[in-house]
Scaffold this motif. Structure first.
Motif, mmCIF file in Angstrom:
data_model
loop_
_atom_site.group_PDB
_atom_site.id
_atom_site.type_symbol
_atom_site.label_atom_id
_atom_site.label_comp_id
_atom_site.label_asym_id
_atom_site.label_seq_id
_atom_site.Cartn_x
_atom_site.Cartn_y
_atom_site.Cartn_z
ATOM 1 N N VAL A 1 8.662 -6.509 -1.112
ATOM 2 C CA VAL A 1 9.711 -7.095 -0.584
ATOM 3 C C VAL A 1 9.478 -7.285 0.738
ATOM 4 C CG1 VAL A 1 12.236 -6.591 -0.046
ATOM 5 C CG2 VAL A 1 11.480 -6.031 -2.229
ATOM 6 N N ILE A 2 9.665 -8.443 1.408
ATOM 7 C CA ILE A 2 9.518 -8.753 2.851
ATOM 8 C C ILE A 2 10.672 -8.517 3.582
ATOM 9 C CG2 ILE A 2 8.893 -10.297 4.496
ATOM 10 C CD1 ILE A 2 6.778 -9.720 2.542
ATOM 11 N N ASN A 3 11.117 -7.487 4.260
ATOM 12 C CA ASN A 3 12.136 -6.865 4.778
ATOM 13 C C ASN A 3 12.223 -7.208 6.153
ATOM 14 O OD1 ASN A 3 14.664 -5.593 4.670
ATOM 15 N ND2 ASN A 3 13.499 -3.568 5.377
ATOM 16 N N ILE A 10 -0.829 -10.572 2.501
ATOM 17 C CA ILE A 10 -0.999 -9.561 1.244
ATOM 18 C C ILE A 10 -2.177 -10.037 0.644
ATOM 19 C CG2 ILE A 10 0.244 -9.481 -0.936
ATOM 20 C CD1 ILE A 10 2.882 -9.756 0.846
ATOM 21 N N SER A 11 -2.524 -11.319 0.221
ATOM 22 C CA SER A 11 -3.591 -11.562 -0.766
ATOM 23 C C SER A 11 -4.781 -11.055 -0.090
ATOM 24 C CB SER A 11 -3.695 -13.182 -0.653
ATOM 25 O OG SER A 11 -4.845 -13.693 -1.447
ATOM 26 N N GLU A 12 -5.300 -11.079 1.300
ATOM 27 C CA GLU A 12 -6.549 -10.796 1.800
ATOM 28 C C GLU A 12 -6.610 -9.348 1.827
ATOM 29 O OE1 GLU A 12 -6.716 -12.804 5.464
ATOM 30 O OE2 GLU A 12 -6.803 -14.794 4.791
ATOM 31 N N ARG A 13 -5.633 -8.515 2.097
ATOM 32 C CA ARG A 13 -5.750 -7.212 2.322
ATOM 33 C C ARG A 13 -5.502 -6.363 1.095
ATOM 34 N NH1 ARG A 13 -2.778 -4.704 7.349
ATOM 35 N NH2 ARG A 13 -4.205 -3.199 6.868
ATOM 36 N N THR A 14 -4.656 -6.752 0.097
ATOM 37 C CA THR A 14 -4.649 -6.017 -1.029
ATOM 38 C C THR A 14 -5.400 -6.564 -2.372
ATOM 39 O OG1 THR A 14 -2.549 -7.329 -1.892
ATOM 40 C CG2 THR A 14 -2.194 -5.504 -0.380
ATOM 41 N N GLY A 15 -5.794 -7.849 -2.412
ATOM 42 C CA GLY A 15 -6.376 -8.516 -3.327
ATOM 43 C C GLY A 15 -5.371 -8.867 -4.424
ATOM 44 N N LEU A 16 -4.079 -8.745 -4.359
ATOM 45 C CA LEU A 16 -3.050 -8.880 -5.232
ATOM 46 C C LEU A 16 -2.978 -10.571 -4.862
ATOM 47 C CD1 LEU A 16 -0.395 -6.194 -5.127
ATOM 48 C CD2 LEU A 16 -2.447 -6.583 -7.041
ATOM 49 N N THR A 17 -2.414 -11.288 -5.948
ATOM 50 C CA THR A 17 -2.025 -12.484 -5.805
ATOM 51 C C THR A 17 -0.537 -12.578 -5.644
ATOM 52 O OG1 THR A 17 -3.927 -13.733 -6.747
ATOM 53 C CG2 THR A 17 -1.814 -15.013 -6.496
ATOM 54 N N PRO A 18 -0.012 -12.842 -4.551
ATOM 55 C CA PRO A 18 1.654 -13.061 -4.285
ATOM 56 C C PRO A 18 2.029 -14.281 -4.941
ATOM 57 C CG PRO A 18 0.491 -13.546 -2.172
ATOM 58 C CD PRO A 18 -0.536 -13.262 -3.096
ATOM 59 N N GLY A 68 4.036 -6.689 9.293
ATOM 60 C CA GLY A 68 2.951 -7.182 7.957
ATOM 61 C C GLY A 68 2.691 -5.688 7.487
ATOM 62 N N LEU A 69 1.427 -5.739 6.963
ATOM 63 C CA LEU A 69 0.928 -4.582 6.240
ATOM 64 C C LEU A 69 0.303 -3.610 6.940
ATOM 65 C CD1 LEU A 69 -0.766 -6.561 2.877
ATOM 66 C CD2 LEU A 69 1.167 -4.720 3.001
ATOM 67 N N GLU A 70 0.911 -2.437 7.223
ATOM 68 C CA GLU A 70 0.483 -1.211 7.981
ATOM 69 C C GLU A 70 -0.339 -0.291 7.379
ATOM 70 O OE1 GLU A 70 3.818 -0.528 11.336
ATOM 71 O OE2 GLU A 70 4.931 -1.305 9.741
ATOM 72 N N THR A 71 -0.787 0.724 7.843
ATOM 73 C CA THR A 71 -1.792 1.577 7.726
ATOM 74 C C THR A 71 -1.264 2.392 6.686
ATOM 75 O OG1 THR A 71 -2.723 1.761 9.824
ATOM 76 C CG2 THR A 71 -3.063 3.293 8.330
ATOM 77 N N GLN A 72 -0.171 2.906 6.535
ATOM 78 C CA GLN A 72 0.482 3.705 5.835
ATOM 79 C C GLN A 72 0.658 3.078 4.375
ATOM 80 O OE1 GLN A 72 0.396 7.026 5.668
ATOM 81 N NE2 GLN A 72 1.839 7.851 4.329
ATOM 82 N N THR A 73 1.299 1.835 4.715
ATOM 83 C CA THR A 73 1.596 0.926 3.287
ATOM 84 C C THR A 73 0.004 0.818 2.613
ATOM 85 O OG1 THR A 73 3.135 -0.235 4.874
ATOM 86 C CG2 THR A 73 2.470 -1.125 2.672
ATOM 87 N N MET A 74 -0.926 0.556 3.242
ATOM 88 C CA MET A 74 -2.219 0.380 2.639
ATOM 89 C C MET A 74 -2.612 1.524 1.979
ATOM 90 S SD MET A 74 -3.012 -2.772 2.829
ATOM 91 C CE MET A 74 -4.256 -2.675 2.043
ATOM 92 N N LYS A 75 -2.327 2.688 2.476
ATOM 93 C CA LYS A 75 -2.910 4.043 1.683
ATOM 94 C C LYS A 75 -2.056 4.224 0.544
ATOM 95 C CE LYS A 75 -4.329 6.982 5.606
ATOM 96 N NZ LYS A 75 -4.194 8.129 6.559
ATOM 97 N N MET A 93 6.881 -2.333 -2.943
ATOM 98 C CA MET A 93 6.264 -2.405 -1.426
ATOM 99 C C MET A 93 7.176 -3.188 -0.559
ATOM 100 S SD MET A 93 2.261 -3.102 -0.550
ATOM 101 C CE MET A 93 2.364 -4.763 -1.101
ATOM 102 N N LEU A 94 7.589 -2.368 0.598
ATOM 103 C CA LEU A 94 8.413 -2.909 1.630
ATOM 104 C C LEU A 94 7.465 -3.153 2.655
ATOM 105 C CD1 LEU A 94 11.562 -3.187 1.727
ATOM 106 C CD2 LEU A 94 11.613 -1.098 3.112
ATOM 107 N N VAL A 95 7.582 -4.355 3.195
ATOM 108 C CA VAL A 95 6.810 -4.813 4.195
ATOM 109 C C VAL A 95 7.710 -5.373 5.208
ATOM 110 C CG1 VAL A 95 5.026 -6.474 4.940
ATOM 111 C CG2 VAL A 95 4.902 -5.543 2.741
ATOM 112 N N ASP A 96 7.666 -4.868 6.647
ATOM 113 C CA ASP A 96 8.141 -5.309 7.621
ATOM 114 C C ASP A 96 7.758 -6.707 7.950
ATOM 115 O OD1 ASP A 96 8.943 -5.767 10.645
ATOM 116 O OD2 ASP A 96 9.291 -3.654 10.645
ATOM 117 N N ALA A 97 8.730 -7.655 8.153
ATOM 118 C CA ALA A 97 8.255 -9.012 8.348
ATOM 119 C C ALA A 97 7.651 -9.311 9.835
ATOM 120 C CB ALA A 97 9.577 -10.009 8.421
ATOM 121 N N ALA A 98 7.828 -8.503 10.835
ATOM 122 C CA ALA A 98 7.153 -8.653 12.220
ATOM 123 C C ALA A 98 6.037 -7.897 12.052
ATOM 124 C CB ALA A 98 8.130 -8.058 13.139
#
Length: 539
Positions: free
Chosen positions: A151-153, A169-177, A129-136, A122-127
């Motif tokens: 990966v924080i890119n 990441i924790s709040e929006r995905t439920g995964l523990t980073p 964060g988690l965007e709509t398509q990433t979450m889908k 899962m590639l995340v833009d550092a500026a």
């Protein structure tokens, strides 16, 4: 005529399949558009010494186009529309990277690719964060139980605070980073990373234009303190905070989808890319036996089996060929072997089998579970089809996702009806568009349904340039579809503003202009069959 294999041959083949499957790491990179996915693909290939120099699509004059992007529209727009399958060796592993479309409008193909992988990055833009398509796409991975490495890119550019991103990441995905590396220097001042596993500092040195591998200098904590001072001390303090909160990697939790290992990188500068490759080899799961449509597992050492997850035409303009991508699930694939096509029960010869690296092709003689092979001139194969030898197997059909955009398509030249019909059938079989039939419109004016509107552009472009059948599109005022049945049709027909259409597989859909029209119909007739499609459920 080929002699039947002896029990000894079968045992050797099974052992070979198991041994080689253990070396495979098959994954996809998922992200929002512009997060740097194609750049990361090239950087990974560069680190594995597959290519000698990386070049972004919109890079400096003289730099090459992205190796995994090949279609003309991709090069013109600087985006990935189709998906490419890249294979290379790294350390003692074989990496199968399925490069998925990065544009928001091409999520359907991305969804299908995720059926063929064992892990995801899962590639995340550092500026951003988690965007709509990433979450889908994350939702699809979660639904399928696919473990995720994050990966924080773009850490070489100004962005969010690292701890803030962990909270997000924790709040929006439920995964523990569980960060494996931690950035030294804030976003925009990327000095290197603190390796949390041994406390060392991997210091990066920028290369000209990021075209070659960035040299890494390994320093002890004491050396890092002397070199970087307060910046290193801050990274150490934040790493201690992570340790105090229990953000430590646990392999079982990662594989079960509870945690996600996190790495910090800059793909365009080739910073942190080697660490990602090492993480995939060390932590990502190898292929495992796959359940068939009835839930019984086809073991890796069983006779050959595979399923088609993507069909693509027009990759070679000179030959107008059709390439079917298969994911091998069990046994050993050998070029030229005759397999059974599960849907038709007919034999299928695999004389032309290739590995595809962007526009480059190479014949493949043998492949193993986890590998992706392109079968050329596979006109009989469709998305979701199963192939096998010996004991029959049928893998679960691939899901067709919920379209959100609809248009009636018409031929601009009535004399080219044959080309029009052939082109529409081809695009439907590839999954570029969903073709819906309606009694209201007739066979000459089918409805095209897509997940994102740019798929309409791809369809019209290919109809004109590949099938010589220019088309006109008339957009329809619908934005959602629900599955229904024959028994519900009489009542649905009395409701204005909706339309009933039929998929190629026979499923009946009701098209609605908005969710309010759906709610009104459900309130009036609560016993109607109106079922959401998978993408609608996941999103």
């Amino acid at each position: 005529m080929t002699a039947a294999p002896t029990p000894g041959d079968a045992d050797r083949t099974a052992r070979s399949a198991l041994a080689e499957a253990g070396r495979r790491r098959t994954f996809a990179v998922i992200s929002h558009p512009d997060a740097g996915k194609s750049t990361l693909t090239e950087a990974l290939a560069l680190h594995a010494r597959v290519i000698g120099q990386a070049g972004a699509v919109h890079g400096k004059a003289g730099r090459r186009g992205t190796v995994s992007d090949w279609m003309d529209m991709e090069k013109a727009r600087g985006i990935s529309i189709t998906s490419a399958a890249l294979q290379f060796e790294y350390r003692d592993a074989v990496i199968n990277l399925l490069d998925t479309p990065g544009h928001a409008d091409f999520s359907e193909d991305t969804y299908r690719v995720l059926t063929a992988v064992d892990a995801a990055v899962m590639l995340v833009d550092a500026a951003k964060g988690l965007e709509t398509q990433t979450m889908k796409l994350f939702a699809v991975c979660k639904h399928r139980g696919i473990p995720i490495v994050t990966v924080i890119n773009k850490w070489d550019r100004p962005g969010k605070d690292a701890l803030e991103l962990m909270d997000e990441i924790s709040e929006r995905t439920g995964l523990t980073p569980t960060p494996l590396t931690w950035p030294v220097g804030i976003a925009g001042d990327f000095r290197g990373v603190l390796d949390r596993r041994d406390g060392t500092f991997r210091r990066f040195t920028r290369t000209a234009g990021g075209a070659t591998i960035a040299p890494e200098e390994l320093l002890t904590a004491a050396e890092a303190t002397a070199r970087e001072g307060e910046v290193w001390q801050q990274a150490e303090e934040e790493a201690e905070l992570l340790e105090a909160t229990g953000a430590e990697h646990d392999q079982e939790s990662f594989l079960s989808g509870v945690t996600t290992p996190v790495l910090f990188a800059s793909a365009v500068s080739n910073f942190g890319v080697g660490a990602l490759l090492d993480t995939l080899v060390d932590l990502a799961p190898p292929p495992a036996g796959r359940p068939d449509a009835d839930g019984a597992v086809r073991a890796l050492g069983d006779p050959f089996s595979a399923f088609v997850f993507k069909v693509q035409s027009g990759m070679d303009a000179a030959h107008r060929d059709r390439l079917a991508y298969i994911r091998i699930c069990s046994g050993v694939f050998e070029r030229g072997m005759v397999v059974t096509h599960g849907r038709t029960k007919r034999p299928f010869a695999t004389k032309y089998a290739q590995q595809v690296f962007g526009r480059e092709r190479e014949s493949v003689d043998v492949a193993y579970p986890g590998d992706v092979v392109g079968l050329v001139n596979a006109s009989a194969l469709g998305v979701g089809d199963s192939l096998y030898t010996d004991r029959p197997v049928s893998y679960p059909p691939l899901t067709t996702f919920a379209p959100e955009h609809f248009a009636v398509v018409r031929s601009r030249d009535t004399a080219k009806h044959k080309q029009f019909r052939k082109g529409i059938e081809q695009l439907d079989s590839e999954g570029v568009v969903q073709v819906l039939r309606s009694e209201r419109r007739g066979d000459g004016s089918p409805v095209l349904a897509v997940v994102g509107p740019m798929q309409f552009e791809v369809a019209t472009h290919r109809m004109e340039h590949e099938f010589n059948a220019p088309v006109a599109l008339d957009r329809l005022p619908y934005n959602m579809a629900m599955r229904t049945d024959e028994a519900s049709l009489p009542l649905i027909a009395t409701s204005g503003g909706v339309e009933v259409v039929q998929r190629t597989n026979g499923e009946l859909l009701v098209l609605f202009p908005d969710k309010w029209a759906l709610r009104i119909l459900q309130q009036r007739h609560p016993d109607l069959t109106l079922e959401p499609l998978v993408a609608a459920q996941l999103a």
